[in-house]
Design a protein around this motif. Structure first.
Motif, short mmCIF file in Angstrom:
data_model
loop_
_atom_site.label_atom_id
_atom_site.label_comp_id
_atom_site.label_asym_id
_atom_site.label_seq_id
_atom_site.Cartn_x
_atom_site.Cartn_y
_atom_site.Cartn_z
N LEU A 71 0.83 -1.20 0.00
CA LEU A 71 0.00 0.00 0.00
C LEU A 71 0.87 1.26 0.00
O LEU A 71 0.55 2.24 -0.69
CB LEU A 71 -0.93 -0.01 1.21
CG LEU A 71 -2.02 -1.09 1.22
CD1 LEU A 71 -2.83 -1.03 2.51
CD2 LEU A 71 -2.94 -0.95 0.01
N ALA A 72 1.96 1.24 0.74
CA ALA A 72 2.86 2.40 0.77
C ALA A 72 3.49 2.63 -0.61
O ALA A 72 3.61 3.78 -1.07
CB ALA A 72 3.95 2.19 1.82
N ALA A 73 3.87 1.56 -1.27
CA ALA A 73 4.45 1.69 -2.61
C ALA A 73 3.43 2.25 -3.60
O ALA A 73 3.78 3.05 -4.48
CB ALA A 73 4.97 0.34 -3.08
N SER A 74 2.17 1.84 -3.46
CA SER A 74 1.11 2.34 -4.35
C SER A 74 0.91 3.84 -4.18
O SER A 74 0.75 4.58 -5.16
CB SER A 74 -0.20 1.61 -4.06
OG SER A 74 -0.05 0.21 -4.21
N LEU A 75 0.91 4.31 -2.94
CA LEU A 75 0.77 5.74 -2.69
C LEU A 75 1.97 6.52 -3.23
O LEU A 75 1.82 7.64 -3.75
CB LEU A 75 0.61 5.99 -1.19
CG LEU A 75 -0.71 5.52 -0.57
CD1 LEU A 75 -0.70 5.77 0.93
CD2 LEU A 75 -1.90 6.23 -1.22
N ALA A 76 3.15 5.94 -3.11
CA ALA A 76 4.35 6.59 -3.65
C ALA A 76 4.25 6.72 -5.17
O ALA A 76 4.68 7.73 -5.75
CB ALA A 76 5.59 5.80 -3.27
N PHE A 176 -3.49 0.83 -5.32
CA PHE A 176 -3.72 0.92 -3.88
C PHE A 176 -5.04 0.23 -3.52
O PHE A 176 -5.10 -0.56 -2.57
CB PHE A 176 -3.76 2.39 -3.45
CG PHE A 176 -4.05 2.59 -1.99
CD1 PHE A 176 -3.03 2.59 -1.06
CD2 PHE A 176 -5.35 2.80 -1.55
CE1 PHE A 176 -3.29 2.78 0.30
CE2 PHE A 176 -5.62 2.98 -0.20
CZ PHE A 176 -4.59 2.97 0.73
N ALA A 177 -6.09 0.50 -4.28
CA ALA A 177 -7.39 -0.12 -4.02
C ALA A 177 -7.32 -1.63 -4.19
O ALA A 177 -7.92 -2.39 -3.42
CB ALA A 177 -8.44 0.49 -4.95
#
Length: 387
Positions: A71-76, A176-177
Motif C-alpha cells: 500500500l505504501a508503494a502504491s501511494l508513492a 492501492f485499491a
C-alpha cells in the motif's frame, strides 16, 4: 480474489503505466527544454532511487506486513505521477525522479518486486512456480505493450505530457485499491531476524552477475532506445510507441516458451541459450541501413530477450529458503537497477557524440560475457525439481 491474482493484476496495471512513462519521459523533458545529456542524467537518478527503495523494502519485508508495504508503494506511485505533472525546473524534476517510482527501464525495477515475488513463490513449486512467474511476466509485458502504444495519444489527441503523468498517478491509486484486499499477515513471533543468511554467498554471486547484465541493459533502456530512434531515424511518438508495442507483445508470449524449454533443458540453460542470440541481434541493429531493417532486428530480438526473465525469477526463489525470498528478490533486483542506472547517462553522452548507436553494440557485447559466466558458474547448481 486470490493473492496471486491480485499480484498479477497489480503487475499489469504497473506495467501499463511504465510502458507509456518510459517513452513519455524523453518527450516531456525535451519539451521542457532539456538536452539529451540531461535526459540521461535524470533517467540515471530515477533508476538509482528505485534501486535503493527496492533494497530497503526487501531487507525489511521479513519484519513487516507485506500488505502495508504494498500500500505504501502504491501511494508513492500516485505521488510520483502528480509531482512529474507539475515539476518544471531541472533540479525539481531530478529530485522527483530520484525519490519517485518512475520506471524508465521498461522492465520491472520497483519496490513492488520483492513483495510480489515472495507472494508468488509461496503458492507454487517446481514447473508450476516457473509457470506462475511466466503468467506474471506475460501480463506485465502485454500490458506494457499497450502502455507503449498509448503514448500515441500525445500526438493523435493532442494530450499534453503533463496529463499523461496524471494518468500515471491515477493508476497508482487503482493499485492501492487492489492491494487493500491482500491479507494483512504480520511476521510471526520468533521470525528470523536476519533477512539473508543460509543462501548469502549464492545470492550475492547471482546478484553480481545480474548486475553485469543490467549494466548493459542500462545502455539501452526504453527511454534511450526511443531517443536513438528519434535521433537516427526521426521517429514520431506514435511510430516509437508502435515499435515498442510490437516488441513487448512478442516478448510477452515468449514467456510461456521459457516454461516449456525449462522443463527440458533446465532453468539456467534456458536463460543462457535464449539470451545469447538476442544479444547478437542487438549488436546488429546500429548497422541497419534504414529504419525498417533496424525495427525488424529489434522485433526478432524481442522473441528471445525476455525468455530468461521467468526462468531467472523462478531459479532465485527455488534456490533459497522461503524466509529468505523477499531479501533474495531485492538483492538480485536492487543491484540490477543500480547497475542499470549507470547506463543511461553514458548512453546519452554516446548519442550526443554520435547517432550511430554505440550503446547498442556495447550492450550486446557485455550481455554475451554475462551469459557465458552464468553458464560456467551455475550450470551444476540446480533447483530442487531438476535434481
Amino acid at each position: 480474489m486470490r493473492e496471486t491474482t491480485r499480484v498479477t493484476a497489480g503487475r499489469g496495471l504497473r506495467a501499463f503505466a511504465d510502458g507509456f512513462a518510459a517513452l513519455l519521459l524523453p518527450l516531456h523533458l525535451t519539451a521542457l527544454g532539456f538536452d539529451t545529456f540531461a535526459v540521461g542524467a535524470i533517467s540515471t537518478l530515477a533508476l538509482t532511487g528505485a534501486a535503493l527503495t527496492t533494497l530497503g523494502v526487501g531487507l525489511s519485508a521479513h519484519l513487516a506486513s507485506i500488505r502495508t508495504l504494498l500500500l505504501a508503494a502504491s501511494l508513492a506511485m500516485a505521488a510520483t505521477g502528480l509531482a512529474f505533472g507539475f515539476a518544471q525546473g531541472f533540479w525539481v524534476v531530478a529530485i522527483v525522479g530520484f525519490v519517485g517510482t518512475l520506471n524508465v527501464a521498461g522492465g520491472d525495477s520497483s519496490p513492488f518486486v520483492p513483495l510480489e515475488h515472495a507472494t508468488l513463490a509461496a503458492d507454487a513449486d517446481g514447473p508450476a512456480r516457473t509457470l506462475a512467474f511466466a503468467r506474471y511476466g506475460f501480463v506485465g509485458i502485454f500490458a506494457g505493450a499497450f502502455g507503449a502504444l498509448s503514448i500515441g495519444l500525445v500526438d493523435y489527441l493532442a494530450i499534453s505530457t503533463e496529463t499523461m503523468f496524471f494518468v500515471y498517478a491515477a493508476i497508482g491509486v487503482a493499485i492501492f485499491a487492489l492491494y487493500r484486499g491482500v491479507p494483512d499477515r504480520k511476521p510471526e513471533k520468533g521470525a528470523v531476524r536476519v533477512p539473508l543468511k543460509q543462501s548469502r554467498r549464492h545470492v550475492l554471486v547471482l546478484a553480481a552477475l545480474f548486475a553485469l547484465d543490467s549494466f548493459a541493459s542500462g545502455l539501452i533502456v526504453q527511454a534511450i532506445l526511443a531517443l536513438w530512434l528519434l535521433v537516427r531515424f526521426d521517429f514520431s511518438a506514435a511510430e516509437t510507441g508502435a515499435v515498442f508495442f510490437a516488441t513487448r507483445l512478442l516478448a510477452a508470449f515468449s514467456q510461456f516458451a521459457a516454461v516449456w524449454l525449462a522443463k527440458r533443458i533446465g532453468l539456467i540453460r534456458t536463460m543462457v541459450f535464449s539470451h545469447l542470440p538476442a544479444s547478437f541481434l542487438l549488436m546488429a541493429v546500429p548497422f541497419a541501413q534504414d529504419a525498417q531493417i533496424a525495427v525488424g532486428l529489434l522485433v526478432l530480438r524481442s522473441l528471445l530477450t525476455q525468455m530468461d526473465v521467468p526462468a531467472r525469477q523462478s531459479y532465485v526463489m527455488a534456490t533459497v529458503t522461503p524466509a529468505e525470498r523477499p531479501a533474495a528478490a531485492s538483492l538480485t533486483t536492487a543491484p540490477r537497477t543500480l547497475a542499470t542506472a549507470v547506463g543511461p547517462i553514458l548512453a546519452g553522452a554516446m548519442l550526443a557524440a554520435s547517432p550511430f548507436g554505440w550503446p547498442l553494440v556495447a550492450a550486446g557485447g557485455i550481455k554475451i560475457v554475462y551469459d557465458l559466466l552464468l553458464l560456467r558458474l551455475f550450470a551444476k547448481h540446480k533447483p530442487p525439481e531438476e535434481l
